[in-house]
Design an enzyme around this catalytic site. Structure first.
Site, PDB file in Angstrom:
ATOM      1  N   GLU A 110      -0.409  -2.348   5.240  1.00  0.00           N
ATOM      2  CA  GLU A 110       0.546  -2.229   6.338  1.00  0.00           C
ATOM      3  C   GLU A 110       0.395  -0.882   7.022  1.00  0.00           C
ATOM      4  O   GLU A 110       0.534  -0.773   8.248  1.00  0.00           O
ATOM      5  CB  GLU A 110       1.978  -2.409   5.819  1.00  0.00           C
ATOM      6  CG  GLU A 110       3.045  -2.403   6.900  1.00  0.00           C
ATOM      7  CD  GLU A 110       3.480  -1.015   7.344  1.00  0.00           C
ATOM      8  OE1 GLU A 110       3.821  -0.853   8.536  1.00  0.00           O
ATOM      9  OE2 GLU A 110       3.466  -0.083   6.514  1.00  0.00           O
ATOM     10  N   ASP A 150       0.802  -1.220   0.000  1.00  0.00           N
ATOM     11  CA  ASP A 150       0.000   0.000   0.000  1.00  0.00           C
ATOM     12  C   ASP A 150       0.837   1.273   0.000  1.00  0.00           C
ATOM     13  O   ASP A 150       1.930   1.339   0.553  1.00  0.00           O
ATOM     14  CB  ASP A 150      -0.977   0.025   1.176  1.00  0.00           C
ATOM     15  CG  ASP A 150      -0.315  -0.250   2.531  1.00  0.00           C
ATOM     16  OD1 ASP A 150       0.685  -0.985   2.575  1.00  0.00           O
ATOM     17  OD2 ASP A 150      -0.824   0.273   3.547  1.00  0.00           O
TER      18      ASP A 150
END
Length: 436
Positions: free
Chosen positions: A163, A96
């Site tokens: 994350e 991400d």
């Protein structure tokens, strides 16, 4: 333990021919990987929205010869390569990006934007280097798949979502990561570093990253006219007292040698000069290493908020409300045995001058959950230097003069960073996989 020592000795005796073969193979693959990196950098997606990213990662892993499953923990990818008897080794990269408007000036800079609730339009950027992580992992997968005659065991590669929100590892585990797929005996991850020059590595055992909690305090009051404060219960004054008292958790209640942070990152209240509001809102980040310290800090925050409200004469119905966010990130712990083996392998591969101690940080990483789920697993997260050497030299190695992770100006030096990342991860995997 005996097998770990044997693996480390094997790495040290592997000889320059093996090292040169890996160097040459990674060098030949570098143009492809740098092109992949630039594509990922220009097309970031935020947490749990990594749809195009996970599709590309799945395609790359299939092309390398792995059996691939998508949609694990929403957008996660799991790739498995079985290669005879031997341990199960899991390698992890995160996918991400962040809601940060890029200011690097790079020709491949991200121009993507999203709508952030309560904020408005924001750019999206890989400001934490997850594009480096993914690219290095694809390079690792390609190299290990091409050298199956040199190792044995089962390789599990995961591309993890979210994350940055602390929820990706949790959701992949909840979706059966250790039940639906071969359960690892070893877990290894890498993270780029904004303070180490490209071509270097950072590794240490023990705690290397912190527990991270987000805490909200709703401070209640009785509003009114600013000219008649005696008719009100001022939540801004109460919230200010709470902010001040919270600092004593670190300075007066914890052992001075116990690492911990309580930071009030936001204080929101009121609308106009002459109005005393009905409430105030505090947002905190709370960081620690041990579970015991974490619980002490959270309990202390609740105690202080209530105690200050009592001292201010607040009735029970106006007591502050403390909420601890569910998306908690546990502290990252590098198990000493495996981490020692990997450090020896890195020194043998790169030289002692290129392998630095990984100074523990108060940042968080949900990589920690893979070990925390089952503490019989050996786990290591190491750092890969990402700073261009000339930039590092100009700053005199002073991290305060370099753009940090999450900065809009953070720009890894792609080629040497990716090359080192691939060589290090292949070296780490081979150090714990079986040998043929």
């Amino acid at each position: 333990m005996r097998r770990f020592v044997a693996a480390a000795i094997f790495m040290c005796l592997a000889g320059p021919a093996a090292a040169d073969a890996l160097t040459d193979a990674v060098a030949a693959d570098t143009p492809y990987l740098v092109a992949l990196y630039k594509h990922l950098h220009a097309n970031p997606e935020v947490s749990f929205e990594e749809v195009e990213t996970s599709t590309r990662m799945a395609a790359e892993l299939k092309k390398a010869g792995f059996a691939v499953t998508t949609g694990v923990g929403k957008t996660g990818v799991v790739a498995v390569l079985k290669n005879g008897d031997g341990p199960v080794v899991m390698l992890r990269a995160d996918m991400d990006g962040l809601p940060v408007t890029e200011e690097t000036g790079l020709p491949y800079a991200s121009k993507k934007t999203i709508q952030v609730p309560g904020v408005g339009t924001s750019g999206v950027m890989h400001a934490c280097g997850h594009d480096i992580h993914m690219t290095s992992m694809i390079g690792t997968a390609r190299r290990l798949a091409a050298s199956k005659s040199e190792w044995s065991g089962t390789l599990v590669i995961i591309m993890q979502p979210a994350e940055e929100r602390g929820g990706g590892a949790r959701d992949m585990l909840a979706d059966g990561l250790y039940a639906r797929f071969p359960k690892p005996a070893h877990v290894i991850g890498l993270h780029d570093s904004a303070t180490l020059p490209a071509g270097t590595l950072g590794i240490s055992d023990g705690y290397v990253m912190a527990n991270v909690d987000s805490v909200d305090i709703d401070v209640k009051g009785k509003g009114g006219h600013g000219a008649y404060p005696h008719t009100t219960k001022d939540p801004i004054v109460l919230a200010s007292r709470i902010v001040g008292a919270l600092q004593t958790l670190i300075s007066r209640e914890l052992d001075p040698q116990t690492p911990a942070v309580v930071t009030v990152g936001a204080f929101n209240a009121g609308t106009k000069h002459n109005i005393i509001s009905d409430g105030a809102h505090l947002q905190l980040t709370v960081r620690s290493y041990s579970d015991e310290t974490r619980q002490y800090l959270i309990g202390g925050i609740k105690r202080i908020a209530r105690g200050e409200a009592i001292a201010a004469g607040m009735p029970e119905e106006l007591m502050p409300v403390v909420n601890v966010a569910d998306e908690f990130t546990p502290a990252t712990y590098n198990t000493p045995i495996q981490t020692g083996v990997l450090k020896e392998a890195f020194v043998a591969r790169f030289g002692a001058d290129k392998v630095k101690p990984y100074k523990p940080e108060m940042g968080g990483e949900d990589f920690s959950r893979f070990y925390r789920e089952d503490k019989s697993i050996e786990s290591t997260l190491f750092r890969v230097g990402a700073v261009k050497q000339s930039t590092y030299d100009a700053a005199g190695g002073d991290p305060t003069k370099l753009p940090s992770l999450h900065s809009s100006k953070f720009a890894p030096d792609p080629e040497p960073t990716i090359r080192t990342g691939v060589e290090a991860m292949v070296t780490a995997a081979r150090a714990v996989l079986g040998k043929r």
